[in-house]
Design a protein around this motif. Structure first.
Motif, PDB file in Angstrom:
ATOM      1  N   THR A  29       0.818  -1.198   0.000  1.00  0.00           N
ATOM      2  CA  THR A  29       0.000   0.000   0.000  1.00  0.00           C
ATOM      3  C   THR A  29       0.857   1.254   0.000  1.00  0.00           C
ATOM      4  O   THR A  29       1.776   1.364   0.791  1.00  0.00           O
ATOM      5  CB  THR A  29      -0.905   0.015   1.245  1.00  0.00           C
ATOM      6  OG1 THR A  29      -1.593  -1.210   1.289  1.00  0.00           O
ATOM      7  CG2 THR A  29      -1.886   1.158   1.195  1.00  0.00           C
ATOM      8  N   PRO A  30       0.582   2.252  -0.845  1.00  0.00           N
ATOM      9  CA  PRO A  30       1.372   3.478  -0.884  1.00  0.00           C
ATOM     10  C   PRO A  30       1.152   4.334   0.333  1.00  0.00           C
ATOM     11  O   PRO A  30       0.129   4.240   1.001  1.00  0.00           O
ATOM     12  CB  PRO A  30       0.863   4.192  -2.151  1.00  0.00           C
ATOM     13  CG  PRO A  30      -0.519   3.688  -2.331  1.00  0.00           C
ATOM     14  CD  PRO A  30      -0.491   2.267  -1.852  1.00  0.00           C
ATOM     15  N   GLN A  31       2.114   5.206   0.590  1.00  0.00           N
ATOM     16  CA  GLN A  31       2.034   6.113   1.725  1.00  0.00           C
ATOM     17  C   GLN A  31       1.210   7.342   1.388  1.00  0.00           C
ATOM     18  O   GLN A  31       1.210   7.811   0.273  1.00  0.00           O
ATOM     19  CB  GLN A  31       3.432   6.563   2.136  1.00  0.00           C
ATOM     20  CG  GLN A  31       4.222   5.444   2.763  1.00  0.00           C
ATOM     21  CD  GLN A  31       5.552   5.952   3.215  1.00  0.00           C
ATOM     22  OE1 GLN A  31       6.157   6.802   2.591  1.00  0.00           O
ATOM     23  NE2 GLN A  31       6.013   5.445   4.302  1.00  0.00           N
ATOM     24  N   CYS A  62       5.308  14.283 -10.792  1.00  0.00           N
ATOM     25  CA  CYS A  62       5.781  13.591  -9.584  1.00  0.00           C
ATOM     26  C   CYS A  62       7.259  13.260  -9.695  1.00  0.00           C
ATOM     27  O   CYS A  62       8.051  13.572  -8.798  1.00  0.00           O
ATOM     28  CB  CYS A  62       4.959  12.323  -9.364  1.00  0.00           C
ATOM     29  SG  CYS A  62       5.506  11.289  -7.978  1.00  0.00           S
ATOM     30  N   LYS A  63       7.650  12.635 -10.796  1.00  0.00           N
ATOM     31  CA  LYS A  63       9.049  12.263 -10.988  1.00  0.00           C
ATOM     32  C   LYS A  63       9.943  13.486 -11.161  1.00  0.00           C
ATOM     33  O   LYS A  63      11.037  13.554 -10.593  1.00  0.00           O
ATOM     34  CB  LYS A  63       9.179  11.354 -12.207  1.00  0.00           C
ATOM     35  CG  LYS A  63       8.608   9.958 -12.021  1.00  0.00           C
ATOM     36  CD  LYS A  63       8.809   9.118 -13.249  1.00  0.00           C
ATOM     37  CE  LYS A  63       8.299   7.698 -13.056  1.00  0.00           C
ATOM     38  NZ  LYS A  63       9.118   6.947 -12.078  1.00  0.00           N
ATOM     39  N   VAL A  71       9.973   6.368  -7.576  1.00  0.00           N
ATOM     40  CA  VAL A  71       8.916   7.339  -7.285  1.00  0.00           C
ATOM     41  C   VAL A  71       7.827   7.244  -8.348  1.00  0.00           C
ATOM     42  O   VAL A  71       8.112   7.325  -9.548  1.00  0.00           O
ATOM     43  CB  VAL A  71       9.480   8.772  -7.215  1.00  0.00           C
ATOM     44  CG1 VAL A  71       8.344   9.785  -7.114  1.00  0.00           C
ATOM     45  CG2 VAL A  71      10.402   8.913  -6.024  1.00  0.00           C
ATOM     46  N   LYS A  72       6.597   7.083  -7.915  1.00  0.00           N
ATOM     47  CA  LYS A  72       5.481   6.918  -8.847  1.00  0.00           C
ATOM     48  C   LYS A  72       4.234   7.613  -8.312  1.00  0.00           C
ATOM     49  O   LYS A  72       4.074   7.801  -7.107  1.00  0.00           O
ATOM     50  CB  LYS A  72       5.177   5.433  -9.046  1.00  0.00           C
ATOM     51  CG  LYS A  72       6.308   4.628  -9.667  1.00  0.00           C
ATOM     52  CD  LYS A  72       5.945   3.162  -9.787  1.00  0.00           C
ATOM     53  CE  LYS A  72       7.109   2.359 -10.362  1.00  0.00           C
ATOM     54  NZ  LYS A  72       6.799   0.909 -10.439  1.00  0.00           N
ATOM     55  N   LEU A  73       3.375   7.980  -9.239  1.00  0.00           N
ATOM     56  CA  LEU A  73       2.063   8.489  -8.870  1.00  0.00           C
ATOM     57  C   LEU A  73       1.152   7.305  -8.591  1.00  0.00           C
ATOM     58  O   LEU A  73       1.018   6.399  -9.415  1.00  0.00           O
ATOM     59  CB  LEU A  73       1.489   9.337 -10.004  1.00  0.00           C
ATOM     60  CG  LEU A  73       0.077   9.884  -9.785  1.00  0.00           C
ATOM     61  CD1 LEU A  73       0.077  10.905  -8.652  1.00  0.00           C
ATOM     62  CD2 LEU A  73      -0.475  10.499 -11.060  1.00  0.00           C
ATOM     63  N   GLN A  74       0.546   7.304  -7.416  1.00  0.00           N
ATOM     64  CA  GLN A  74      -0.333   6.215  -7.021  1.00  0.00           C
ATOM     65  C   GLN A  74      -1.602   6.788  -6.423  1.00  0.00           C
ATOM     66  O   GLN A  74      -1.669   7.974  -6.082  1.00  0.00           O
ATOM     67  CB  GLN A  74       0.368   5.307  -6.002  1.00  0.00           C
ATOM     68  CG  GLN A  74       1.663   4.709  -6.533  1.00  0.00           C
ATOM     69  CD  GLN A  74       2.426   3.974  -5.457  1.00  0.00           C
ATOM     70  OE1 GLN A  74       2.094   2.861  -5.110  1.00  0.00           O
ATOM     71  NE2 GLN A  74       3.463   4.602  -4.937  1.00  0.00           N
ATOM     72  N   GLU A  75      -2.599   5.955  -6.321  1.00  0.00           N
ATOM     73  CA  GLU A  75      -3.873   6.399  -5.765  1.00  0.00           C
ATOM     74  C   GLU A  75      -4.306   5.438  -4.678  1.00  0.00           C
ATOM     75  O   GLU A  75      -4.262   4.210  -4.858  1.00  0.00           O
ATOM     76  CB  GLU A  75      -4.939   6.466  -6.861  1.00  0.00           C
ATOM     77  CG  GLU A  75      -6.247   7.077  -6.374  1.00  0.00           C
ATOM     78  CD  GLU A  75      -7.223   7.350  -7.501  1.00  0.00           C
ATOM     79  OE1 GLU A  75      -8.422   7.511  -7.212  1.00  0.00           O
ATOM     80  OE2 GLU A  75      -6.776   7.404  -8.666  1.00  0.00           O
ATOM     81  N   LYS A 120      -4.618  10.882  -4.620  1.00  0.00           N
ATOM     82  CA  LYS A 120      -3.404  10.622  -5.375  1.00  0.00           C
ATOM     83  C   LYS A 120      -2.182  10.972  -4.533  1.00  0.00           C
ATOM     84  O   LYS A 120      -2.151  12.005  -3.860  1.00  0.00           O
ATOM     85  CB  LYS A 120      -3.400  11.438  -6.662  1.00  0.00           C
ATOM     86  CG  LYS A 120      -4.505  11.035  -7.625  1.00  0.00           C
ATOM     87  CD  LYS A 120      -4.479  11.884  -8.875  1.00  0.00           C
ATOM     88  CE  LYS A 120      -5.599  11.452  -9.835  1.00  0.00           C
ATOM     89  NZ  LYS A 120      -5.617  12.281 -11.053  1.00  0.00           N
ATOM     90  N   THR A 121      -1.183  10.090  -4.565  1.00  0.00           N
ATOM     91  CA  THR A 121       0.038  10.284  -3.794  1.00  0.00           C
ATOM     92  C   THR A 121       1.253  10.183  -4.708  1.00  0.00           C
ATOM     93  O   THR A 121       1.224   9.483  -5.726  1.00  0.00           O
ATOM     94  CB  THR A 121       0.165   9.240  -2.680  1.00  0.00           C
ATOM     95  OG1 THR A 121       0.273   7.943  -3.281  1.00  0.00           O
ATOM     96  CG2 THR A 121      -1.027   9.293  -1.741  1.00  0.00           C
TER      97      THR A 121
END
Length: 383
Positions: free
Chosen positions: A28-30, A136-137, A202-206, A211-212
């Motif tokens: 799970t992303p932060q 993000c990157k 580093v990636k864009l996640q949801e 969105k994180t």
């Protein structure tokens, strides 16, 4: 490091709605301001379910949503104004011909680029990441590169002063040779190398509808990259530069005392001030960052301690970032020639301001006289 140095205060906790299940890899992303702890990052075979209780951090999120955007904006404004003025004076009046001026110019450019990223993190701290995966990157890369390069150029300046005072004969050859430009290239290369993992991890996640912009290491709980990145800032971002600066300035102080250089007393005071300021601003942040890394490694798992660390890292990170605002004062404004150039600029600005004020006053008085004349003419016509 799960979250790198400059973005710790925007993303602290991991959200997990359900209790972890044994032998299942959780990735799970932060997300900043989530209300739960890091527990489900770690192996479940030796830990009971009771160890994964919820850790509410609502007040941490509330504090960060207000404090971080305001402070980031404040630091960004001061940073850009001070370092832009430094760059202008170095290029326009002083010409970067000496080693120190070359390092100062690179340091100022680095600080400006670092400041440009702060508004993005301010928005992220207040809500969520809205700038896309490319943003993000890119923003993360710019941030990390310039965070490290700024610290490294400070170290280079201390090296130059050490060579200039303790090894004066060596520094003359150093100034006339292109070694300082080679050193600048090395600094930028090392900074890009330190930031290289961001391009991959580093990636864009949801998560949970938000969105994180976070590191994603896949299903490996304690991968080598995760462990390395946790302590990257502590070792190559603080400890090594600080020890180098301490050695250079202690050598300068010992040399000045040994040679009884009365005229160098100012240099002694400045050397002590530079080391003290760097330590005071960066040590608290790195200490809290280290403790936060221990929490990620499950050495620290107490909820109350986790809350304190999250709050402390927001405050100490902001304190460390003020160093970019102080750099023009610490490393340039103490120079007599730089101050004289600054006073010339201020005089010109004041003269132009007075001239503009006089023009405005004169035009206002003329307009007032014309209006008075028109009013008198109208009265006479009426009579």
């Amino acid at each position: 490091m799960e979250e790198e140095a400059g973005r710790f205060s925007t993303k602290h906790c991991i959200t997990q709605s359900n209790m972890p299940e044994p032998d299942i890899s959780v990735t799970t992303p932060q997300e900043f301001g989530s209300d739960y702890d890091y527990s489900h990052y770690y192996a479940f075979s030796d830990v009971s379910y009771q160890d994964y209780g919820l850790c509410e951090k609502t007040h941490v999120r509330a504090f960060g949503r207000i404090f971080l955007p305001v402070f980031y904006t404040f630091v960004c404004a001061l940073d850009i104004v001070g370092n832009t003025l430094l760059v202008f004076i170095l290029i326009k009046y002083m010409k970067p011909s000496s080693v120190t001026s070359v390092y100062l110019l690179n340091m100022a450019a680095s600080d400006i680029l670092f400041a440009v990223t702060l508004p993005f993190w301010a928005v992220y701290a207040h809500s969520e990441w809205i700038f896309g995966d490319f943003g993000c990157k890119t923003i993360t890369l710019i941030y990390t590169v310039n965070l490290f390069s700024s610290i490294y150029f400070i170290t280079c300046i201390s090296l130059d002063r050490y060579l200039n005072i303790v090894w004066a004969s060596s520094t003359n050859r150093f100034v006339k040779s292109p070694k300082c430009y080679v050193m600048c290239i090395v600094v930028w290369a090392l900074s890009f190398l330190a930031a290289a993992p961001d391009l991959n991890f580093v990636k864009l996640q949801e998560f949970d509808g938000k969105k994180t912009c976070t590191h994603e290491f896949g299903g490996e709980h304690l991968s080598p990259w995760r462990i390395f990145l946790k302590f990257q800032m502590n070792i190559i971002g603080f400890l090594i530069p600080f020890l180098a600066m301490l050695f250079f300035y202690l050598s300068i102080c010992c040399f000045a005392v040994k040679m009884k250089l009365g005229k160098k007393s100012r240099t002694l005071k400045l050397a002590v001030a530079l080391v003290v300021v760097f330590f005071v601003l960066w040590f608290p942040y790195n200490l809290v960052l280290f403790l936060h890394s221990l929490q990620d490694l499950h050495v620290i798992s107490d909820c109350a301690t986790s809350k304190r660390l999250d709050l402390a890292i927001q405050v100490t990170e902001s304190l460390a970032f003020t160093h970019t605002c102080l750099n023009p004062i610490l490393y340039a404004f103490v120079n007599k020639r730089f101050r004289s150039c600054l006073f010339k600029i201020l005089k010109k600005v004041c003269k132009r301001g007075r001239a503009y004020s006089l023009e405005c006053t004169g035009s206002t008085s003329i307009s007032s006289d014309l209006n008075t004349g028109i009013e008198l003419t109208m009265v006479e016509n009426v009579q």
